[in-house]
Design a protein around this motif. Structure first.
Motif, PDB file in Angstrom:
ATOM      1  N   TRP A   1      -8.342  -0.355 -17.466  1.00 26.17           N
ATOM      2  CA  TRP A   1      -9.233   0.002 -16.364  1.00 26.17           C
ATOM      3  C   TRP A   1     -10.687   0.172 -16.802  1.00 26.17           C
ATOM      4  O   TRP A   1     -11.604   0.080 -15.981  1.00 26.17           O
ATOM      5  CB  TRP A   1      -8.757   1.293 -15.689  1.00 26.17           C
TER       6      TRP A   1
ATOM      7  N   GLU B   1     -10.846  -3.094 -11.038  1.00 25.36           N
ATOM      8  CA  GLU B   1     -10.813  -2.045 -10.025  1.00 25.36           C
ATOM      9  C   GLU B   1      -9.419  -1.963  -9.417  1.00 25.36           C
ATOM     10  O   GLU B   1      -8.819  -3.000  -9.099  1.00 25.36           O
ATOM     11  CB  GLU B   1     -11.837  -2.373  -8.933  1.00 25.36           C
ATOM     12  N   PRO B   2      -8.862  -0.763  -9.244  1.00 26.97           N
ATOM     13  CA  PRO B   2      -7.535  -0.652  -8.625  1.00 26.97           C
ATOM     14  C   PRO B   2      -7.556  -1.051  -7.158  1.00 26.97           C
ATOM     15  O   PRO B   2      -8.556  -0.847  -6.462  1.00 26.97           O
ATOM     16  CB  PRO B   2      -7.187   0.833  -8.797  1.00 26.97           C
ATOM     17  N   SER B   3      -6.469  -1.649  -6.715  1.00 28.75           N
ATOM     18  CA  SER B   3      -6.371  -2.139  -5.336  1.00 28.75           C
ATOM     19  C   SER B   3      -4.984  -1.841  -4.773  1.00 28.75           C
ATOM     20  O   SER B   3      -4.000  -1.779  -5.521  1.00 28.75           O
ATOM     21  CB  SER B   3      -6.637  -3.645  -5.308  1.00 28.75           C
ATOM     22  N   ARG B   4      -4.907  -1.679  -3.471  1.00 31.48           N
ATOM     23  CA  ARG B   4      -3.615  -1.470  -2.821  1.00 31.48           C
ATOM     24  C   ARG B   4      -2.852  -2.775  -2.643  1.00 31.48           C
ATOM     25  O   ARG B   4      -1.675  -2.763  -2.279  1.00 31.48           O
ATOM     26  CB  ARG B   4      -3.824  -0.801  -1.463  1.00 31.48           C
TER      27      ARG B   4
ATOM     28  N   CYS C   1      -9.669  -7.194  -8.709  1.00 28.09           N
ATOM     29  CA  CYS C   1      -8.863  -6.174  -8.034  1.00 28.09           C
ATOM     30  C   CYS C   1      -7.426  -6.272  -8.542  1.00 28.09           C
ATOM     31  O   CYS C   1      -6.775  -7.306  -8.384  1.00 28.09           O
ATOM     32  CB  CYS C   1      -8.917  -6.373  -6.529  1.00 28.09           C
ATOM     33  N   CYS C   2      -6.959  -5.199  -9.169  1.00 30.64           N
ATOM     34  CA  CYS C   2      -5.618  -5.157  -9.755  1.00 30.64           C
ATOM     35  C   CYS C   2      -4.755  -4.162  -8.976  1.00 30.64           C
ATOM     36  O   CYS C   2      -5.261  -3.127  -8.522  1.00 30.64           O
ATOM     37  CB  CYS C   2      -5.684  -4.727 -11.217  1.00 30.64           C
TER      38      CYS C   2
ATOM     39  N   GLU D   1      -2.597  -1.053  -8.031  1.00 31.59           N
ATOM     40  CA  GLU D   1      -2.775   0.305  -8.546  1.00 31.59           C
ATOM     41  C   GLU D   1      -1.807   0.647  -9.672  1.00 31.59           C
ATOM     42  O   GLU D   1      -2.116   1.441 -10.553  1.00 31.59           O
ATOM     43  CB  GLU D   1      -2.623   1.319  -7.406  1.00 31.59           C
ATOM     44  N   ASP D   2      -0.609   0.067  -9.615  1.00 36.14           N
ATOM     45  CA  ASP D   2       0.412   0.378 -10.625  1.00 36.14           C
ATOM     46  C   ASP D   2       0.427  -0.633 -11.773  1.00 36.14           C
ATOM     47  O   ASP D   2       1.431  -0.775 -12.480  1.00 36.14           O
ATOM     48  CB  ASP D   2       1.800   0.437  -9.969  1.00 36.14           C
ATOM     49  N   THR D   3      -0.673  -1.324 -11.994  1.00 36.23           N
ATOM     50  CA  THR D   3      -0.737  -2.333 -13.058  1.00 36.23           C
ATOM     51  C   THR D   3      -0.413  -1.727 -14.420  1.00 36.23           C
ATOM     52  O   THR D   3      -0.969  -0.695 -14.802  1.00 36.23           O
ATOM     53  CB  THR D   3      -2.140  -2.962 -13.120  1.00 36.23           C
TER      54      THR D   3
END
Length: 234
Positions: free
Chosen positions: A73, A87-90, A106-107, A109-111
């Motif tokens: 991250w 960046e975390p994404s839904r 955009c990755c 959130e649980d990557t």
């Protein structure tokens, strides 16, 4: 004709050996995929490994420098003409999006960045973003410099080449690596001018360097030296 051979190695993973009749000394270069060695003929693999042995410690330090850093991250690319971050994404899949400040990957959130497959997905996404930005930025840059110095070319092609920043064919087709986007702007300009100079002088003789010197305010050799400190990796 060059003879090529690949040898497995505990330290470097692989040693890529190229034997050429035209070289007199052994040269070693560390790359992401392993150690690349060029050697004169009549040297056995065992003898070549003996030559490499005193340099192993230094080469291993270079290996750490050229090996790509794992993505997480906190990963960012900060260059004058290209900025990128994660960046975390839904969303449940990886997407590339442009923003005012640059490009964001955009990755989900649980990557899990410890997963090798995830590392590959992120790397591919960054490569796509780099290529897209290069296709938008570099051809107009070539056109601008060509007009300024009265030089002509046919096409500009964007490539993923790591071994060279750019090239120019005898038909005046220019190829530029999208890794140029990671260079400081003045070195990006230098590479473009270098290839444009080849549209008039298809060699690296005195007339080529005289032309390039005029186009870089007498700094051609200094810029070439500065460029050599950069490696096309992310």
């Amino acid at each position: 004709m060059a003879k090529k051979q690949i040898v497995s190695d505990a330290d470097f993973g692989q040693i890529f050996i190229v034997t050429r009749r035209t070289v007199r000394n052994v040269t070693m270069r560390m790359k992401e995929d392993g150690l690349h060695v060029t050697t004169p003929p009549f040297r056995s693999v065992k003898a070549l490994l003996d030559v490499i042995r005193p340099f192993r410690e230094r080469l291993l330090k270079l290996k750490a420098d050229v090996s790509p850093k794992p993505f997480d991250w906190d990963y960012r690319l900060e260059a004058e003409c290209f900025r990128l971050w994660l960046e975390p994404s839904r969303l449940k899949h990886f997407t590339v999006r442009s923003a005012e400040e640059g490009v964001k990957i955009c990755c989900p959130e649980d990557t899990d960045f410890s997963d090798k497959r995830v590392q590959t997905l992120v790397r591919n996404a960054i490569a796509r973003a780099l290529k897209k930005r290069a296709e938008e930025y570099l051809p107009p840059l070539v056109a601008c410099w060509a007009e300024r110095y009265g030089l002509s070319y046919r096409t500009v092609k964007i490539t993923k080449a790591r071994s060279r920043w750019g090239s120019c064919s005898s038909e005046r087709h220019i190829s530029l690596s999208y890794y140029l986007m990671l260079l400081p702007a003045h070195l990006m300009d230098y590479v473009v001018l270098h290839e444009l100079a080849h549209t008039r002088e298809m060699n690296h003789g005195p007339r080529f360097w005289e032309l390039l010197d005029r186009m870089t305010e007498g700094r051609a050799l200094a810029l070439r030296k500065e460029l050599r400190a950069y490696r096309p990796v992310f």
